[in-house]
Design an enzyme around this catalytic site. Sequence first.
Site, PDB file in Angstrom:
ATOM      1  N   HIS A  72     -12.461  -2.000 -34.652  1.00  0.00           N
ATOM      2  CA  HIS A  72     -12.983  -1.326 -33.456  1.00  0.00           C
ATOM      3  C   HIS A  72     -12.104  -1.628 -32.234  1.00  0.00           C
ATOM      4  O   HIS A  72     -12.530  -2.332 -31.313  1.00  0.00           O
ATOM      5  CB  HIS A  72     -14.419  -1.840 -33.258  1.00  0.00           C
ATOM      6  CG  HIS A  72     -15.248  -1.052 -32.296  1.00  0.00           C
ATOM      7  ND1 HIS A  72     -14.953  -0.956 -30.956  1.00  0.00           N
ATOM      8  CD2 HIS A  72     -16.384  -0.341 -32.476  1.00  0.00           C
ATOM      9  CE1 HIS A  72     -15.883  -0.231 -30.355  1.00  0.00           C
ATOM     10  NE2 HIS A  72     -16.751   0.158 -31.247  1.00  0.00           N
ATOM     11  N   GLU A 111     -10.314   3.621 -33.127  1.00  0.00           N
ATOM     12  CA  GLU A 111     -10.764   2.669 -34.142  1.00  0.00           C
ATOM     13  C   GLU A 111     -10.457   3.205 -35.541  1.00  0.00           C
ATOM     14  O   GLU A 111     -10.626   4.417 -35.787  1.00  0.00           O
ATOM     15  CB  GLU A 111     -12.277   2.455 -33.982  1.00  0.00           C
ATOM     16  CG  GLU A 111     -12.705   2.153 -32.558  1.00  0.00           C
ATOM     17  CD  GLU A 111     -14.169   2.445 -32.309  1.00  0.00           C
ATOM     18  OE1 GLU A 111     -14.973   2.373 -33.267  1.00  0.00           O
ATOM     19  OE2 GLU A 111     -14.527   2.748 -31.159  1.00  0.00           O
TER      20      GLU A 111
HETATM   21  O1  TA6 Z   1     -17.310   2.977 -31.748  1.00  0.00           O
HETATM   22  C1  TA6 Z   1     -18.095   3.668 -30.833  1.00  0.00           C
HETATM   23  C2  TA6 Z   1     -19.461   3.023 -30.798  1.00  0.00           C
HETATM   24  O2  TA6 Z   1     -20.148   3.224 -32.012  1.00  0.00           O
HETATM   25  C3  TA6 Z   1     -20.207   3.597 -29.606  1.00  0.00           C
HETATM   26  O3  TA6 Z   1     -21.283   4.390 -29.998  1.00  0.00           O
HETATM   27  C4  TA6 Z   1     -20.645   2.344 -28.836  1.00  0.00           C
HETATM   28  O4  TA6 Z   1     -21.914   1.928 -29.265  1.00  0.00           O
HETATM   29  C5  TA6 Z   1     -19.532   1.378 -29.227  1.00  0.00           C
HETATM   30  O5  TA6 Z   1     -19.353   1.609 -30.613  1.00  0.00           O
HETATM   31  C6  TA6 Z   1     -19.771  -0.066 -28.870  1.00  0.00           C
HETATM   32  O6  TA6 Z   1     -20.779  -0.598 -29.668  1.00  0.00           O
HETATM   33  P1  TA6 Z   1     -21.248  -2.110 -29.322  1.00  0.00           P
HETATM   34  O7  TA6 Z   1     -22.269  -2.448 -30.337  1.00  0.00           O
HETATM   35  O8  TA6 Z   1     -20.015  -2.975 -29.426  1.00  0.00           O
HETATM   36  O9  TA6 Z   1     -21.738  -2.064 -27.900  1.00  0.00           O
END
Ligand code: TA6
Length: 292
Positions: free
Chosen positions: A160, A264
């Site tokens: 991520h 990601e």
């Molecule tokens: O990767 C995008 C995502 O799924 C968004 O929807 C947002 O929730 C982000 O990840 C961050 O997630 P987190 O749990 O790290 O706040």
Amino acid sequence: MSDANLQHGRVTFLDGRGDLSALEITTPWSRAEIFPHGATVTQFQKTGEPPVLFLSQCSRYTNDAPIRGGIPIAFPWFGKPEGKTMQHGFARVKDWELKEVASPPDGSVTVRMRLPNYADATAWPGCNVEYVVTVGEALGVELIVTNKSASEAAYEDCLHTYFTVGDISQVAVIGLKGVEYLDALDGRKRKTETAESIRFTAELDRVYLNTAHVVEIHDAALRRVIRVAKEGSRSTVVWNPWIAKAKAMADYGDEEYKQMVCVESGNVAENQVKLRAGESHRTVVRISTTKI
Ligand code: TA6
């Protein structure tokens, strides 16, 4: 603090931040930081250039929360599937074991870590999970999962990655035209990307599917291109929280959406990985930069 002087690079054990310790890696070309917490690479910067990875100034550094920024590892699921209480799995809030530090002849430094056997074995059959970080002129990260159980193991993964940009309004993400995606802001409706260059004028949260494409982040403000190449990954997620969501995240600055974008790489939704007994899968990402 102690140092491990390698043939070309160096690894220093830092006190880290908050409750968490960290490793600093220096090479002839670059510097990186890795927290054993979540095996989170939090910094990668080439000498004389701006940071490549974005790290929120508001991130917590506690054992019960993921670090906000760098490369959190979403594993063994992405998002919050039915019946799961933790977003993006548990790997990013576990302390990983440091298994090996080495410096190959090319002058880079590799750090290998392992996810300890987790308490909730029912969540997911017994697999061995390792992560290899290679720091050099580029940054390489590789998640290696081996199914040690006698039955099939299925999982999602997503490296991520938060990238630093100079000004989100001058950024173009290129490489996904024609690729189908799930729009997380529209009920995960399946759509097709029509833009050669994805630009940001509002929150954007898309899971691109069935794509092995290289993605490039063209950053006019910092006059650089960040290249995200991958192997063993069929999904690419692109995300910027924009104004409202930035304000809603306690571990993220209200204005920080202007200086970051997430691109990601992993295997999400229908691209989930299925391993037969004894099988392994490697999700590999290589991040490099060029000046423009
Ligand atoms: O990767 C995008 C995502 O799924 C968004 O929807 C947002 O929730 C982000 O990840 C961050 O997630 P987190 O749990 O790290 O706040």
